[in-house]
Design a protein around this motif. Sequence first.
Motif, mmCIF file in Angstrom:
data_model
loop_
_atom_site.group_PDB
_atom_site.id
_atom_site.type_symbol
_atom_site.label_atom_id
_atom_site.label_comp_id
_atom_site.label_asym_id
_atom_site.label_seq_id
_atom_site.Cartn_x
_atom_site.Cartn_y
_atom_site.Cartn_z
ATOM 1 N N GLY A 1 35.740 37.537 52.380
ATOM 2 C CA GLY A 1 37.149 37.661 52.704
ATOM 3 C C GLY A 1 37.942 38.174 51.281
ATOM 4 N N GLY A 2 37.330 38.181 50.086
ATOM 5 C CA GLY A 2 37.781 38.801 48.875
ATOM 6 C C GLY A 2 38.228 37.632 48.051
ATOM 7 N N VAL A 3 37.503 36.648 48.033
ATOM 8 C CA VAL A 3 37.806 35.423 47.091
ATOM 9 C C VAL A 3 36.338 35.039 46.417
ATOM 10 N N ILE A 4 36.467 35.041 45.165
ATOM 11 C CA ILE A 4 35.178 34.574 44.352
ATOM 12 C C ILE A 4 35.459 33.478 43.725
ATOM 13 N N GLY A 5 34.584 32.542 43.685
ATOM 14 C CA GLY A 5 34.813 31.213 42.865
ATOM 15 C C GLY A 5 34.007 29.984 43.385
ATOM 16 N N PRO A 6 33.344 29.699 42.184
ATOM 17 C CA PRO A 6 32.377 28.405 42.611
ATOM 18 C C PRO A 6 33.050 27.355 42.593
ATOM 19 N N GLY B 1 44.328 39.852 35.088
ATOM 20 C CA GLY B 1 45.240 38.676 35.702
ATOM 21 C C GLY B 1 44.300 37.952 36.586
ATOM 22 N N ALA B 2 44.683 37.594 37.686
ATOM 23 C CA ALA B 2 43.728 36.801 38.405
ATOM 24 C C ALA B 2 42.688 37.439 39.284
ATOM 25 N N HIS B 3 42.519 38.872 39.274
ATOM 26 C CA HIS B 3 41.940 39.508 40.197
ATOM 27 C C HIS B 3 40.709 39.972 39.382
ATOM 28 N N THR C 1 49.307 34.497 41.702
ATOM 29 C CA THR C 1 50.765 34.224 42.365
ATOM 30 C C THR C 1 50.696 33.313 43.546
ATOM 31 N N GLU C 2 51.780 32.945 44.000
ATOM 32 C CA GLU C 2 51.864 32.143 45.254
ATOM 33 C C GLU C 2 51.190 33.207 46.526
ATOM 34 N N ALA C 3 51.425 34.632 46.303
ATOM 35 C CA ALA C 3 50.627 35.422 47.251
ATOM 36 C C ALA C 3 48.966 35.184 47.341
ATOM 37 N N ASP C 4 48.739 35.280 46.286
ATOM 38 C CA ASP C 4 47.259 35.170 45.920
ATOM 39 C C ASP C 4 46.839 33.611 46.612
ATOM 40 N N ILE C 5 47.563 32.688 46.326
ATOM 41 C CA ILE C 5 47.214 31.237 46.647
ATOM 42 C C ILE C 5 47.086 31.327 48.377
ATOM 43 N N ASP C 6 48.382 31.945 48.928
ATOM 44 C CA ASP C 6 48.460 32.083 50.431
ATOM 45 C C ASP C 6 47.233 32.748 51.061
ATOM 46 N N ARG C 7 46.922 33.948 50.360
ATOM 47 C CA ARG C 7 45.842 34.582 50.926
ATOM 48 C C ARG C 7 44.338 34.138 50.770
ATOM 49 N N THR C 8 44.379 32.952 49.721
ATOM 50 C CA THR C 8 43.257 32.461 49.578
ATOM 51 C C THR C 8 43.030 31.282 50.901
ATOM 52 N N VAL C 9 44.022 30.673 50.834
ATOM 53 C CA VAL C 9 44.450 29.717 52.071
ATOM 54 C C VAL C 9 43.924 30.297 53.409
ATOM 55 N N ASP C 10 44.271 31.649 53.759
ATOM 56 C CA ASP C 10 44.132 32.303 54.970
ATOM 57 C C ASP C 10 42.538 32.414 54.975
ATOM 58 N N ILE D 1 40.387 37.899 44.471
ATOM 59 C CA ILE D 1 40.868 36.822 43.772
ATOM 60 C C ILE D 1 40.073 36.051 43.123
ATOM 61 N N GLU D 2 40.179 35.825 41.902
ATOM 62 C CA GLU D 2 39.011 34.873 41.080
ATOM 63 C C GLU D 2 39.596 33.491 40.837
ATOM 64 N N TYR D 3 38.635 32.444 41.131
ATOM 65 C CA TYR D 3 38.907 31.220 40.674
ATOM 66 C C TYR D 3 37.641 30.978 39.870
ATOM 67 N N GLY D 4 37.986 29.488 39.001
ATOM 68 C CA GLY D 4 36.750 29.546 38.069
ATOM 69 C C GLY D 4 37.066 30.145 36.720
ATOM 70 N N SER D 5 37.773 31.293 36.734
ATOM 71 C CA SER D 5 38.065 32.212 35.560
ATOM 72 C C SER D 5 37.275 32.114 34.274
#
Length: 440
Positions: A382-387, A48-50, A396-405, A60-64
């Motif tokens: 903080g557990g978020v990876i992404g350039p 998924g997104a992890h 998920t919305e929870a992933d987004i909220d965690r990322t914002v935190d 949590i991964e961005y850039g995928s």
Amino acid sequence: MTEHRPLPRSAEANERLHAAIPGGAHTYAKGDDQYPENLAPVISHGEGAHVWDVDGNEYIEYGSGLRSVSLGHAHPRVVEAVRREIGRGGNFVRPSIVEAEAAERFLAAVPTAEMVKFAKNGSDATTAAVRLARAATGRPLVAVCADHAFFSVDDWFIGTTAMPAGIPAETTAMTVSFPYGDLDATEEVLRAHEGRIACLILEPATRTEPAPGYLAGLRELAHRHGCVLVFDEMITGFRWSDAGAQGLYGVQPDLSTFGKALGNGFAVSALAGRRELMELGGLRDQRERVFLLSTTHGAETHSLAAAMAVFDTYAEEGVTARLHTLGGRLAAGVREVAEGAGVGEHVLVLGRASNLVFATLDEQGEPSQPYRTLFLRQLLTGGVIGPSFVVSSALTEADIDRTVDVVAQACTVYRKALDDGDPAAFTGGRSVKPVFRRFA
């Protein structure tokens, strides 16, 4: 999410990668020089997104996958399509019926195209577009959009970058540039090289939306000067709409190239366009033939099966709309916490909601690699990876909220660095580097 531990296994794996692979990765944008020192995790697997690194940390991964995995890792529908097809054989001495099915599916999804040919990577597709344009016009020069970062690993483009080693100056001289969004300046370029420019190639949009009428005006300008208009839709394809940016903005290019999201991580790209041009590489035309795309692995059945599963998933599940919704939620959250921490003018979220990037600016409001390093470091710990902040539909919305935190915590540190005037105290080592640079 677990507390993030040190990365001894990733450090060892990075050494192994550098010992065997120039640059330590098969794509420069994935190099450990793009990440803070001692914080370049080597990935074990994703779902998924992890993703999980070889040290057992979850992110949590961005850039995928550099925007190639827009549905998330190991998407069940794509995996099942690949598994089903690969069990029937992957490559034959003659075309598979899957090639016809995938081509028809692509042309149904992108109705502005009349023919398509598949390949494995974007560079092959864009270079084939350039070759077609030169053959069709009999002209030698290529005009690339100066405001867009990357088009191909081939000489016609790389010679124009900060890494031109190994490319003859005569080759580089055959590529000129034009600015995005400025029709008058583009016409000046065309007039300066009257009758010599084969094509204009650009991304129809990136972090900047085209002004109303710009793309249509560019098409008219190109045709008035006898040029081929090429849209590089490697990024915009499917992220802007199911028919790419050309479908969203209603402007038909002569040729276009697709990749990235097309296979959800499987290797497949496409050159598409008007039949009159594409048939130059075919067997049913009386004109001089063009050696277009001829790749042994270009039509492997499992990659084309993946692409068809992607088409179906986008159409049936409204993936493009979901990408915009998720990206909009993330952008709003990041902007809110950045403003709250007093760094709203320094940590910027830019681009279309489905394709967000971030900028890190210093005390003078200039782009800063040290501040980017600080920001990436805080995200990673903080557990978020992404350039970037490019979303996948698996978030998920929870992933987004965690990322914002996590971003909120990063912005607090960012503010302290700005107040101290010393981001280096928070980077943990050397700064991240730009991909295009003359020396390592």
